[in-house]
Scaffold this active site. Structure first.
Site, mmCIF file in Angstrom:
data_model
loop_
_atom_site.group_PDB
_atom_site.id
_atom_site.type_symbol
_atom_site.label_atom_id
_atom_site.label_comp_id
_atom_site.label_asym_id
_atom_site.label_seq_id
_atom_site.Cartn_x
_atom_site.Cartn_y
_atom_site.Cartn_z
ATOM 1 C CB ALA A 1 -0.924 -0.004 1.219
ATOM 2 N N GLY B 1 1.298 0.995 -5.073
ATOM 3 C CA GLY B 1 0.118 0.181 -4.790
ATOM 4 C C GLY B 1 -1.141 1.000 -4.587
ATOM 5 C CG ASN C 1 12.782 -6.266 -2.590
ATOM 6 O OD1 ASN C 1 12.463 -6.020 -1.421
ATOM 7 N ND2 ASN C 1 12.994 -5.303 -3.470
ATOM 8 N NE ARG D 1 9.672 6.018 -16.341
ATOM 9 C CZ ARG D 1 10.122 5.286 -15.336
ATOM 10 N NH1 ARG D 1 10.955 4.269 -15.568
ATOM 11 N NH2 ARG D 1 9.755 5.546 -14.097
ATOM 12 C CG HIS E 1 12.313 -2.389 -15.336
ATOM 13 N ND1 HIS E 1 11.974 -1.354 -16.169
ATOM 14 C CD2 HIS E 1 12.074 -1.945 -14.075
ATOM 15 C CE1 HIS E 1 11.531 -0.335 -15.442
ATOM 16 N NE2 HIS E 1 11.607 -0.666 -14.179
#
Length: 310
Positions: A10, A14, A95, A151, A175
């Site tokens: 959040a 998010g 992560n 972009r 990426h």
């Protein structure tokens, strides 16, 4: 709403994704975060905006996964940003643990969902989610190419002073700074930009695209981009929810396409109700192929780092 999308994390990405999903009336939204009060507060705030924004999407904030049950799509934005002094391996390790845990919880309550991964390092986190979920490859998709292409499109529109709606762009590869923007396949109202913009200016736009995230981090000083990443994830979700079958550049698990195997890499795919319904193989020049292979090598390096840590 007859569709349900869970957004894990959040934070800015998010919460903005939850806002976009609700305001487009695409689905009901569940916002999950480990910090008590944050998803509940942001969901309540978005709910209170609904009468003004004129939508009836139900937005739920929670710290547990029970409320996510039977989600059609789950957008995963959870994870920590890279901090000063933190090595790439530290970031991947932390992560990867978060994404593995999140994915296992999601799969427990939504075994038929489609995963859209936004967390970084993106390509590596897609591998973690694929393994942790046990899903077929069409149901684990990385959000990177849509953002990088957006972009590039924005910079093309600024350069030529034309509507962004007239611009189309392709960015392939991982990426990061090895991404592969393809000027030959990038157009304005169907006209290749190679006929409209000089090579040195195209090179400058390509370079700015590759460093698009870093440019925003540098300007913000604290934090990173979130409006465009959220919009990009929601465009993917919309194509799946509405079975639009849009062709979008996404991180897909390749099994032979483009000469690459068992690797998540950004390529054009058709997104419909089953997730990735087709990987589109386009003809590349030798230079473009070489750039894509260089990008694939960088992703392979991330994958090998994961294996060592795991």
């Amino acid at each position: 709403m007859d569709k349900k999308v869970t957004v894990v994390g959040a934070g800015n990405v998010g919460a903005t994704a939850a806002q976009r999903l609700a305001e487009k009336e695409l689905c009901d939204v569940v916002l999950v975060d480990i910090v008590e009060g944050v998803p509940q507060g942001k969901s309540l705030d978005l709910t209170e905006a609904a009468p003004v924004e004129k939508h009836d999407a139900k937005i739920t904030g929670t710290n547990s996964y029970e409320a996510t049950a039977d989600s059609d799509i789950v957008i995963i934005t959870a994870g920590i940003p890279r901090k000063p002094g933190m090595s790439r391996d530290d970031l991947i390790s932390t992560n990867a643990g978060i994404i593995k845990s999140v994915t296992e919880q999601i799969v427990k309550y939504s075994p038929n969902t489609i995963l859209i991964i936004v967390s970084n390092p993106l390509d590596a986190m897609c591998h973690v989610a694929l393994e942790a979920s046990g899903f077929p490859k069409n149901r684990v998709i990385g959000m990177a190419g849509v953002l990088d292409s957006a972009r590039f499109r924005a910079f093309i529109a600024m350069e030529l002073n034309v509507s962004v709606e007239n611009t189309h762009a392709f960015v392939l590869g991982g990426h990061g700074d090895t991404m592969v923007p393809l000027p030959r396949y990038s157009t304005v109202a169907g006209i290749p930009i190679t006929e409209l913009i000089s090579k040195d200016r195209i090179d400058a736009l390509v370079d700015r695209t590759a460093n698009g995230g870093a440019e925003i981090v540098g300007l913000l000083k604290t934090g990173s981009a979130y409006y465009a990443p959220a919009s990009s994830a929601v465009e993917m979700a919309e194509s799946i929810i509405k079975d639009k079958k849009k062709i979008l550049p996404c991180a897909a698990y390749l099994t032979g396409e483009y000469g690459l195997n068992e690797l998540f890499i950004g390529v054009p795919v058709k997104l419909g109700k089953d997730g990735i319904e087709q990987v589109i193989e386009i003809t590349l020049t030798e230079d473009e192929k070489a750039a894509l292979m260089k990008s694939a090598d960088a992703v392979q390096g991330l994958k090998e780092t994961l294996a060592k840590l795991g």
